[in-house]
Write a protein that holds these residues in place. Structure first.
Motif, PDB file in Angstrom:
ATOM      1  N   GLN A 156       1.400  12.808 -11.325  1.00 58.95           N
ATOM      2  CA  GLN A 156       2.407  12.133 -12.146  1.00 58.95           C
ATOM      3  C   GLN A 156       1.815  10.953 -12.900  1.00 58.95           C
ATOM      4  OE1 GLN A 156       5.099  12.107  -8.589  1.00 58.95           O
ATOM      5  NE2 GLN A 156       6.685  12.056 -10.148  1.00 58.95           N
ATOM      6  N   LEU A 157       0.612  10.531 -12.512  1.00 62.20           N
ATOM      7  CA  LEU A 157      -0.028   9.407 -13.195  1.00 62.20           C
ATOM      8  C   LEU A 157      -0.693   9.926 -14.464  1.00 62.20           C
ATOM      9  CD1 LEU A 157      -1.906   7.633 -10.248  1.00 62.20           C
ATOM     10  CD2 LEU A 157       0.202   6.864 -11.340  1.00 62.20           C
ATOM     11  N   SER A 158      -0.700   9.081 -15.509  1.00 67.49           N
ATOM     12  CA  SER A 158      -1.452   9.496 -16.691  1.00 67.49           C
ATOM     13  C   SER A 158      -2.934   9.392 -16.345  1.00 67.49           C
ATOM     14  CB  SER A 158      -1.097   8.607 -17.889  1.00 67.49           C
ATOM     15  OG  SER A 158      -1.450   7.279 -17.597  1.00 67.49           O
ATOM     16  N   SER A 159      -3.738  10.229 -17.002  1.00 68.34           N
ATOM     17  CA  SER A 159      -5.121  10.416 -16.545  1.00 68.34           C
ATOM     18  C   SER A 159      -5.927   9.121 -16.527  1.00 68.34           C
ATOM     19  CB  SER A 159      -5.815  11.465 -17.401  1.00 68.34           C
ATOM     20  OG  SER A 159      -5.695  11.089 -18.753  1.00 68.34           O
ATOM     21  N   ASN A 160      -5.580   8.118 -17.367  1.00 75.15           N
ATOM     22  CA  ASN A 160      -6.419   6.917 -17.390  1.00 75.15           C
ATOM     23  C   ASN A 160      -6.169   5.970 -16.217  1.00 75.15           C
ATOM     24  OD1 ASN A 160      -3.956   6.542 -18.489  1.00 75.15           O
ATOM     25  ND2 ASN A 160      -4.610   5.198 -20.155  1.00 75.15           N
ATOM     26  N   ILE A 161      -5.069   6.150 -15.494  1.00 78.53           N
ATOM     27  CA  ILE A 161      -4.909   5.293 -14.306  1.00 78.53           C
ATOM     28  C   ILE A 161      -4.965   6.080 -12.998  1.00 78.53           C
ATOM     29  CG2 ILE A 161      -3.656   3.406 -15.466  1.00 78.53           C
ATOM     30  CD1 ILE A 161      -1.115   4.560 -14.110  1.00 78.53           C
ATOM     31  N   ARG A 162      -5.396   7.319 -13.075  1.00 82.28           N
ATOM     32  CA  ARG A 162      -5.505   8.108 -11.842  1.00 82.28           C
ATOM     33  C   ARG A 162      -6.519   7.527 -10.868  1.00 82.28           C
ATOM     34  NH1 ARG A 162      -4.846  14.437 -13.377  1.00 82.28           N
ATOM     35  NH2 ARG A 162      -2.707  14.125 -14.078  1.00 82.28           N
ATOM     36  N   LEU A 163      -7.397   6.734 -11.426  1.00 78.44           N
ATOM     37  CA  LEU A 163      -8.420   6.107 -10.593  1.00 78.44           C
ATOM     38  C   LEU A 163      -7.786   5.305  -9.455  1.00 78.44           C
ATOM     39  CD1 LEU A 163     -11.359   6.575 -11.156  1.00 78.44           C
ATOM     40  CD2 LEU A 163     -11.513   4.275 -12.120  1.00 78.44           C
TER      41      LEU A 163
ATOM     42  N   LEU B  38       0.823  -1.207   0.000  1.00 81.88           N
ATOM     43  CA  LEU B  38       0.000   0.000   0.000  1.00 81.88           C
ATOM     44  C   LEU B  38       0.858   1.258   0.000  1.00 81.88           C
ATOM     45  CD1 LEU B  38      -3.034  -0.721   2.323  1.00 81.88           C
ATOM     46  CD2 LEU B  38      -3.099   0.167   0.006  1.00 81.88           C
ATOM     47  N   PHE B  39       1.984   1.186   0.705  1.00 81.67           N
ATOM     48  CA  PHE B  39       2.879   2.332   0.763  1.00 81.67           C
ATOM     49  C   PHE B  39       3.356   2.698  -0.648  1.00 81.67           C
ATOM     50  CE2 PHE B  39       7.376   3.771   1.126  1.00 81.67           C
ATOM     51  CZ  PHE B  39       7.127   5.014   1.682  1.00 81.67           C
ATOM     52  N   LEU B  40       3.607   1.668  -1.455  1.00 81.65           N
ATOM     53  CA  LEU B  40       4.132   1.920  -2.794  1.00 81.65           C
ATOM     54  C   LEU B  40       3.060   2.377  -3.775  1.00 81.65           C
ATOM     55  CD1 LEU B  40       6.644  -1.044  -2.982  1.00 81.65           C
ATOM     56  CD2 LEU B  40       7.141   1.377  -2.599  1.00 81.65           C
ATOM     57  N   VAL B  41       1.815   1.882  -3.594  1.00 80.68           N
ATOM     58  CA  VAL B  41       0.782   2.256  -4.566  1.00 80.68           C
ATOM     59  C   VAL B  41      -0.023   3.484  -4.131  1.00 80.68           C
ATOM     60  CG1 VAL B  41       0.566  -0.100  -5.436  1.00 80.68           C
ATOM     61  CG2 VAL B  41      -0.970   0.689  -3.631  1.00 80.68           C
ATOM     62  N   THR B  42       0.229   3.977  -2.924  1.00 81.74           N
ATOM     63  CA  THR B  42      -0.455   5.190  -2.481  1.00 81.74           C
ATOM     64  C   THR B  42       0.453   6.385  -2.770  1.00 81.74           C
ATOM     65  OG1 THR B  42      -1.457   3.920  -0.695  1.00 81.74           O
ATOM     66  CG2 THR B  42      -1.556   6.291  -0.484  1.00 81.74           C
ATOM     67  N   PRO B  43      -0.108   7.476  -3.251  1.00 80.36           N
ATOM     68  CA  PRO B  43       0.734   8.641  -3.553  1.00 80.36           C
ATOM     69  C   PRO B  43       1.357   9.257  -2.293  1.00 80.36           C
ATOM     70  CG  PRO B  43      -1.360   8.800  -4.702  1.00 80.36           C
ATOM     71  CD  PRO B  43      -1.489   7.675  -3.713  1.00 80.36           C
ATOM     72  N   VAL B  44       2.480   8.681  -1.867  1.00 80.39           N
ATOM     73  CA  VAL B  44       3.238   9.240  -0.751  1.00 80.39           C
ATOM     74  C   VAL B  44       4.564   9.760  -1.290  1.00 80.39           C
ATOM     75  CG1 VAL B  44       4.318   8.794   1.490  1.00 80.39           C
ATOM     76  CG2 VAL B  44       2.218   7.610   0.862  1.00 80.39           C
ATOM     77  N   LEU B  45       5.278   8.851  -1.985  1.00 85.40           N
ATOM     78  CA  LEU B  45       6.560   9.224  -2.593  1.00 85.40           C
ATOM     79  C   LEU B  45       6.332  10.017  -3.876  1.00 85.40           C
ATOM     80  CD1 LEU B  45       8.576   5.898  -2.225  1.00 85.40           C
ATOM     81  CD2 LEU B  45       8.483   7.852  -0.682  1.00 85.40           C
ATOM     82  N   TRP B  46       5.232   9.727  -4.529  1.00 90.30           N
ATOM     83  CA  TRP B  46       4.927  10.398  -5.798  1.00 90.30           C
ATOM     84  C   TRP B  46       3.557  11.058  -5.689  1.00 90.30           C
ATOM     85  CZ3 TRP B  46       0.608   7.747  -7.594  1.00 90.30           C
ATOM     86  CH2 TRP B  46       0.417   6.448  -7.052  1.00 90.30           C
ATOM     87  N   SER B  47       3.259  11.946  -6.637  1.00 88.13           N
ATOM     88  CA  SER B  47       1.968  12.616  -6.518  1.00 88.13           C
ATOM     89  C   SER B  47       1.023  12.126  -7.603  1.00 88.13           C
ATOM     90  CB  SER B  47       2.145  14.127  -6.583  1.00 88.13           C
ATOM     91  OG  SER B  47       1.914  14.578  -7.887  1.00 88.13           O
ATOM     92  N   GLU B  48      -0.238  12.282  -7.340  1.00 86.27           N
ATOM     93  CA  GLU B  48      -1.276  11.792  -8.243  1.00 86.27           C
ATOM     94  C   GLU B  48      -1.093  12.374  -9.646  1.00 86.27           C
ATOM     95  OE1 GLU B  48      -5.122  13.245  -7.353  1.00 86.27           O
ATOM     96  OE2 GLU B  48      -5.993  12.194  -9.059  1.00 86.27           O
TER      97      GLU B  48
END
Lengths: 248, 265
Positions: free
Chosen positions: B201-208, B189-199
């Motif tokens: 930075q994700l391309s819009s289709n996987i921001r979900l 969860l630590f890796l897939v939650t925007p802690v180190l990176w910000s939302e």
């Protein structure tokens, strides 16, 4: 008014680590005097108490006697409100001070003083109340400068002194003892006995689980004989002890 | 039967909160015990978080091609809030198992053990907040009064911490695989939650992935105000919703299984 009432109380322990029949068979072979059964989900269940009813009113000093595994400690834990019965009801009125295995619930890395504070808080005292009683407790333990050393440096007898002193200082109405003071030396036992007698004189309830006939005779007026989680005899100490010794 | 159970569970929780002297002393005691005989003592909490933020801030801002001035404060607050959110879940698994001796010896409300753990983590949070102020000073940032909005956010995260710990502790007492499972899941969860990176930075289709993650909203409800922006309504609503729903589930379990905990441990 302090009072303990057990009404058809049953307690059983699920043993999750002993799931297989072979382990169950081994437990049976080991001749445990607790009753072993299985429940609907075929888990292994150890019967602690079975359909136990008893009433203890203020001023009574009751001994629980019986072989190892007869259910004495379990019964004390039910009275302390730690185990809630699986069936039946346990009603306990009054401030309870349990004193079971002396080392349990103490922090070995903390000093004697810290353990006094922690134990006192657990028993429901406020910090101010503990501070007020700290000197009295320290004096009763006779541990002196040892109180500022970590508990792990204490001998079993010293630990017993400490937990006995704290548990009895809260002015309980019900005192539950499980061989707790056995580890103390003669001088301390004498002191503990005096304190227990003073406590009993105030018409509190004392319940003592013990294998020591001497202690039972000295402190108690009534005895319950437990066997395999059931009460098999109940009455004056001498009669019950005679029956227990006669059987054994 | 059910009514009696509800009354007893309620009494446990109310009495537990009322015994604040006990759990606050125990919480402090844990911290002191953990750092006993170390020269720096609890300052190690601040120091290790500081080193982590400094080192990761420099390396990851380079990796992500971001300005350190922008990335490092974001990372600092993210890590601090994540630890405040995740540690209660991980340590919550052991609240009852770890207090076995006391539970089987003395009768005290079971919720005391949860509150003790939570108080310990509030103290750790306070130590970590020093990093936040250092970062603000170093980069000359000032979030203004907006930062005060972090307080309700922190309260929500704190309430979440209590229910997660209570539930994790109860389930772990019965099923001893849960603590190991929780450790693994929290790492992922630590890796897939925007802690180190910000939302962003994700391309819009996987921001979900971020939007559907309740942890993200819980973190944002504290992180955004601390960095000077007001969280969107959806973030508040999700954070609050998760807390309320979580408490409802936890209470149901606690009412039903509270009396069994002493048998399980």
């Amino acid at each position: 008014m302090a009072c303990i009432r057990l009404d058809h109380v049953s307690v059983s322990f699920p043993i999750y680590t002993a799931g297989s029949r072979s382990i169950r068979a081994r437990l049976m072979a080991a001749g445990s005097s607790g009753r072993i059964a299985t429940d609907a989900a075929s888990r292994v269940l150890v019967r602690g108490l079975e359909d136990v009813s008893a009433e203890i009113v203020h001023g009574e000093r009751v001994a629980l006697v019986g072989r190892n595994g007869a259910g004495k400690t379990t019964m004390l834990r039910v009275m302390a409100g730690i185990y809630e019965p699986v069936a039946g009801t346990a009603t306990v009125e009054g401030k309870v001070a349990p004193l079971f295995e002396v080392a349990l619930g103490m922090d070995p890395e903390s000093t004697g003083y810290e353990n006094i504070v922690l134990r006192g808080l657990y028993l429901g005292l406020s910090k101010a109340e503990i501070r007020a009683k700290a000197d009295e407790i320290a004096e009763f333990t006779e541990l002196g400068s040892f109180l500022s050393l970590p508990l792990r440096t204490y001998s079993a007898g010293m630990q017993a002194r400490l937990s006995f002193a704290v548990s009895t200082c809260i002015d309980p109405e019900i005192l539950l003892l499980d061989e707790g003071i056995g580890a103390g030396d003669a001088a301390f036992l004498e002191k503990a006995r005096k304190r227990l007698n003073a406590f009993v004189a105030r018409a509190g309830i004392l319940v003592l689980a013990s294998h020591s006939d001497t202690l039972v005779r000295q402190l108690c007026t009534r005895a319950l004989l437990l066997d395999q989680g059931r009460i098999v005899a109940c009455g004056p100490v001498d009669e019950v002890l005679a029956r227990y010794r006669g059987e054994a | 039967m059910t009514r009696l159970r509800i009354a007893k569970a309620r009494a446990d929780l109310i009495e537990g909160v009322r015994r604040w002297e006990l759990w606050s002393v125990l919480g402090w005691h844990d911290i002191r015990q953990r750092y006993r005989r170390s020269k720096l003592g609890p300052f190690w909490i601040t120091l290790s978080m500081g080193v982590m933020v400094g080192a990761m801030g420099v390396v990851y801002s380079e990796l992500f091609n971001m300005n350190v001035r922008e990335y490092l404060p974001f990372l600092a607050v993210g890590l601090i809030v994540w630890s405040f959110l995740s540690v209660p879940i991980v340590e919550g698994c052991n609240v009852f198992i770890g207090s076995e001796g006391v539970i089987r010896q003395l009768r005290a409300p079971l919720s005391v053990h949860v509150l003790r753990m939570m108080w310990r983590n509030v103290i750790i949070l306070a130590h970590n907040m020093v990093i936040y102020f250092v970062v603000l000073a170093v980069f000359g940032l000032w979030p203004g009064a907006t930062a005060l909005l972090a307080i309700p956010g922190a309260i929500i995260v704190c309430l979440t911490g209590v229910w997660t710990a209570l539930l994790a502790g109860l389930l772990s007492a019965r099923f001893r695989d849960i603590p190991y499972m929780t450790g693994t899941v929290m790492q992922i969860l630590f890796l897939v939650t925007p802690v180190l990176w910000s939302e962003t930075q994700l391309s819009s289709n996987i921001r979900l992935i971020a939007q559907l993650n309740p942890f993200y909203h819980l973190i944002e409800s504290v992180r955004m105000p601390l960095l000077g922006s007001v969280p969107p309504l959806a973030t508040w609503a999700t954070a609050l919703g998760v807390t309320v729903a979580g408490w409802a589930v936890t209470l149901a379990f606690f009412v039903r299984y509270r009396e069994r905990i002493a048998y399980w441990i």
